[in-house]
Structure formats: C-alpha cells, structure tokens
Design an enzyme around this catalytic site. Structure first.
Site, PDB file in Angstrom:
ATOM      1  N   GLU A  43       0.826  -1.210   0.000  1.00  9.89           N
ATOM      2  CA  GLU A  43       0.000   0.000   0.000  1.00  9.89           C
ATOM      3  C   GLU A  43       0.860   1.260   0.000  1.00  9.89           C
ATOM      4  O   GLU A  43       0.522   2.256  -0.647  1.00  9.89           O
ATOM      5  CB  GLU A  43      -0.945  -0.014   1.205  1.00  9.89           C
ATOM      6  N   HIS A  62      -0.208  -1.983  -9.800  1.00 11.87           N
ATOM      7  CA  HIS A  62       0.109  -3.397  -9.683  1.00 11.87           C
ATOM      8  C   HIS A  62       1.003  -3.833 -10.846  1.00 11.87           C
ATOM      9  O   HIS A  62       0.881  -3.315 -11.958  1.00 11.87           O
ATOM     10  CB  HIS A  62      -1.174  -4.233  -9.686  1.00 11.87           C
ATOM     11  N   TYR A 121      -0.238  -9.346  -8.202  1.00  9.63           N
ATOM     12  CA  TYR A 121      -1.339 -10.179  -7.726  1.00  9.63           C
ATOM     13  C   TYR A 121      -0.837 -11.600  -7.477  1.00  9.63           C
ATOM     14  O   TYR A 121       0.120 -12.061  -8.106  1.00  9.63           O
ATOM     15  CB  TYR A 121      -2.430 -10.271  -8.781  1.00  9.63           C
TER      16      TYR A 121
END
Length: 452
Positions: free
Chosen positions: A121, A130, A176
C-alpha cells in the site's frame, strides 16, 4: 494485491486502489512526492491512535526497508500540508501517488498488518500500480479469464505505465497472487509465461526490482543492495580488485525466516585511527538504528562471525578519498537459533529455558576471544533427553569456529557443572533436538582468560 482487500466490503479499483477526484485510473503524471534539498524524498505520515504499539511496530518496520534502500524517508508529520494518514479502516487500500492534503491509507487491523501488505500500500502511495497492470504484462503472464467472474475482470485492466525501463517482476510485492479473484477454489487466474514455477504475489517484502524502480522513479542517488535469499555472498564493489574511494553503500540481508549468520572470508580495508576513514559496520536489523553487531572495522584482520536476532542484517561500507584495498567478501546463511559472542563473559541457554525446548531444533553459538585469550565454558545445568551415545537430543562443544573443529564433548541426560576449555580463540556449540521427548535444556556460561 493484499489478500484481505479481496474479501473486503469495500473493493476499490483493481481491488485496493482508491481513485480520488484528482486521480484517473490511467495516469499518474505529476503525482510523485517532491525531493528535498537534501536529496531525500520526505513522505510525512500519521498513525492512528487505534493501533496498538505492536501494530505500529509492524508498520514502522515496513517503512524501514524503504528508508534503508532508497531515498524515500517516511517522517512523522508536524505541520506539512500533504501527508499520508494510516488508519485501520475498511480493508487494505491506498491512492496512487501523492494526491494532496490528507491522504488516507487503510490498513485494517485484521488481515492487513503484515510487512509485505503494508509495503504494497505504501508503494501505491509512492506512485506504483500493480505489476500485472503493466503495458507489457501479456508478454509475461496469461490472464485466465474463464476463472474470473465478469464483474471482476476490471481488476485485471492494463494501465499505460511507463515501466521505467525495468524488467517485469514476478517477485514484486506489487504483483497479484496466482489465484487473485478466482471464482473457483485454488484455480489460477494468472499464469507466468516464463519461470512457470515462480511464486507470484508474495507479501514477504519489497523485491530487488521494487527497490530499483523506486530509485529510478525518484532519481535516488543511493548505493544499496537487497539480498532476499536464504544464503549467498556479499562483497565490496570491484572485489577482489581495489574498491573505489568516496563511497557509502549498504547491503540489507533479509532471509525468508530464521536468523542470519554472516561469516567474512576476506578483509582488506584501509586502516585508520578508530577506523574513521574506511570501515565496515554491521547492524542486527533493517536500518542503522538497529543494534550494532560489529562496530567500525578496518585493517586486515578478518572480523568474527556475526549472527542477528532476526531474519534481518544490514552491512554498511564507507570509504574516503584516500588509500583503498581489496575490500571484503563474506557469505551468509540462516540458523534457527543461537548467537555469537565477543564479550569477555556471558551466559546463554537453550530456547525457552527453563521451560521445555521445542522439537527439531538446530541451534549454534559461536564464542570468539581476542588474540592471546582462551575460552572456558561451563555448562551449569543440563537436562536433555538421554540416549546411548547421545544420538537423539544433545549438546556438542567444539574446539574451534565450526563443527569440523576437534570435538571437546557431546552431552545429554541430566548433569551439572561440565567444564571445557579451548586451545585457541574460538569455541563452537551445537544444540540438536529430534521430534520426540523434550526437556528443559541447558544453561551455560563462558569467560575469557589469558593463555599462560
């Protein structure tokens, strides 16, 4: 993508990105934090009083790696207009880059307070999307759309990132996981096209390329290296040729688990009074505020082995503008437990003593005395599972700096006041436990004495 935010009631753009009035999903121009006259990028922050001291420690610990390896410095806010406000709100969320004014980062107390998630974050707040949103991502991963609900496909959008001339990073803390937003348990939504065995989506900490991207984006003039593997080597620049003058470099060793053991193999650093000119210094943590394991060292004597009390160790090397030498070379690895001692006397115990030790332990202690001194070790109490020839649980003492040195003795059962003396300046102690019976372990003390 933080795993918690996938299950959060508030799911932002790409899961954890907050889109403010002044931020679009496809651009982050002019959103980086300004650089100060010192060359640092100061990012003011506040921490909610709702966090406990231990929770604040996790967040501040995550910030340390940025500060050690880049020119980004998170500073407690005083009266700065633009700052990040870290709060335990809904899920794990952040805006991209500097928004202006108070800029909230949400780190919920349940699920978000891990170092890698916090760094994820914070990296958003520094201006990073990302990793799998990169413009070139389809060259490196395949998105398995049949395993993703139609409403969730937006979380896999590509954005026109600049990529900074850096390689795609499967190991990025910004990637991810392989099953992110999967509509089928344990079914992949992202498959690497290369390095198919790679683990993607780690939240262990910044990767080497994460660090490099920050330094490129912010034009950081720093000499830093992250060493995130369980074992490896580290050496000064140009080794074994002479190192450069006027340098200041750090190496952060961050092993996946256990303690770091560092052993120097070669050492040739310009000698000076108090080692004020050129020196090597080692800290038992992620920053120069951590406990010092090795004070400024110079000259040609190889420093003793060093062990941290955690999985982090920082090595600093500084040189001035005069004479140089070969520098240094060292290797590092991990141990479950133990310590290194250089003080004239001390006491140590098996983990948890006098409570029962854990099964499947392999602990080492290395005691190193100055030249001209020997070591006397006294095992004050020993209560270890007995077996013939001490083959199950045992405490072994070696007359040297490793398990290949002559054996002084191997001990088990219940005994008191076992005394051994070294023939040189080092003593190596190994404690082993198997999977079966555990007992209280041992307590030992040592003392240096001059050779007669």
């Amino acid at each position: 993508m933080a795993a918690f935010s996938l299950q959060s009631a508030h799911v932002g753009y790409q899961g954890d990105i907050v889109l403010g009035n002044l931020r679009s999903a496809t651009s982050c121009d002019n959103c980086i934090w300004p650089k100060s006259d010192s060359g640092n990028v100061d990012v003011p922050y506040t921490l909610s009083s709702k966090y406990s001291d231990s929770e604040k420690k996790i967040i501040l610990g995550a910030m340390l790696e940025f500060e050690t390896l880049t020119c980004v410095k998170f500073v407690a806010r005083t009266d700065q207009r633009n700052y990040i406000a870290i709060k335990p709100d809904d899920g794990c969320r952040s805006a991209i880059g500097m928004v202006g004014g108070e800029q909230e980062i949400s780190l919920h107390r349940s699920g978000c307070l891990k170092k890698g998630i916090t760094q994820h974050e914070l990296n958003h707040a520094l201006g990073f999307y990302h990793e799998q949103a990169r413009t070139d991502r389809d060259e490196y991963v395949t998105i398995v759309t049949e395993n993703i609900n139609p409403d969730d496909l937006k979380h896999f959008d590509i954005v026109p990132t600049k990529n900074l001339g850096m390689k795609y990073d499967y190991e990025s803390v910004m990637h991810y996981s392989s099953t992110a937003f999967s509509n089928k348990p344990q079914q992949a939504t992202i498959v690497p096209r290369f390095n198919t065995s790679s683990t993607i989506g780690q939240r262990y900490g910044l990767s080497r390329l994460d660090v490099g991207k920050i330094n490129v984006l912010y034009g950081c003039d720093v000499c830093s290296t992250l060493l995130p593997t369980p074992k490896g080597t580290v050496s000064s620049a140009n080794y074994p040729s002479n190192y450069q003058d006027n340098t200041s470099c750090v190496w952060l060793i961050r092993t996946p688990s256990q303690r770091v053991l560092l052993e120097f193999e070669d050492f040739d650093v310009q000698s000076s009074p108090d080692c004020d000119s050129d020196y090597v210094k080692v800290y038992g943590g992620a920053s120069r505020t951590a406990p010092v394991l090795l004070e400024k060292a110079c000259g040609g004597i190889i420093p003793p082995p060093l062990m941290s009390s955690s999985n982090l160790m920082l090595l600093e090397f500084v040189s001035d503008g005069e004479v140089t030498g070969r520098g240094f070379k060292a290797s590092y690895g991990t141990v479950q437990c133990g310590n290194t001692f250089h003080q004239p006397s001390g006491t140590f115990t098996s983990p948890g003593f006098p409570e029962d030790y854990l099964p499947l332990l392999e602990c080492i202690w290395l005691i190193t005395a100055p030249e001209g001194f020997m070591i006397t070790l006294r095992i004050n109490q020993l209560n270890v599972e007995y077996s013939v020839y001490c083959r199950l649980d045992y405490l072994s003492v070696f007359d040297g700096d490793g398990p290949s040195a002559p054996l002084i003795g191997t001990y088990c059962g219940s005994r008191e006041n076992i005394v051994g003396t070294s023939s040189g300046t080092s003593m190596f102690i190994l404690f082993h436990s198997d999977h079966s019976e555990q007992m209280s372990g041992f307590e030992a003390s040592y003392q240096f004495g001059r050779f007669i």
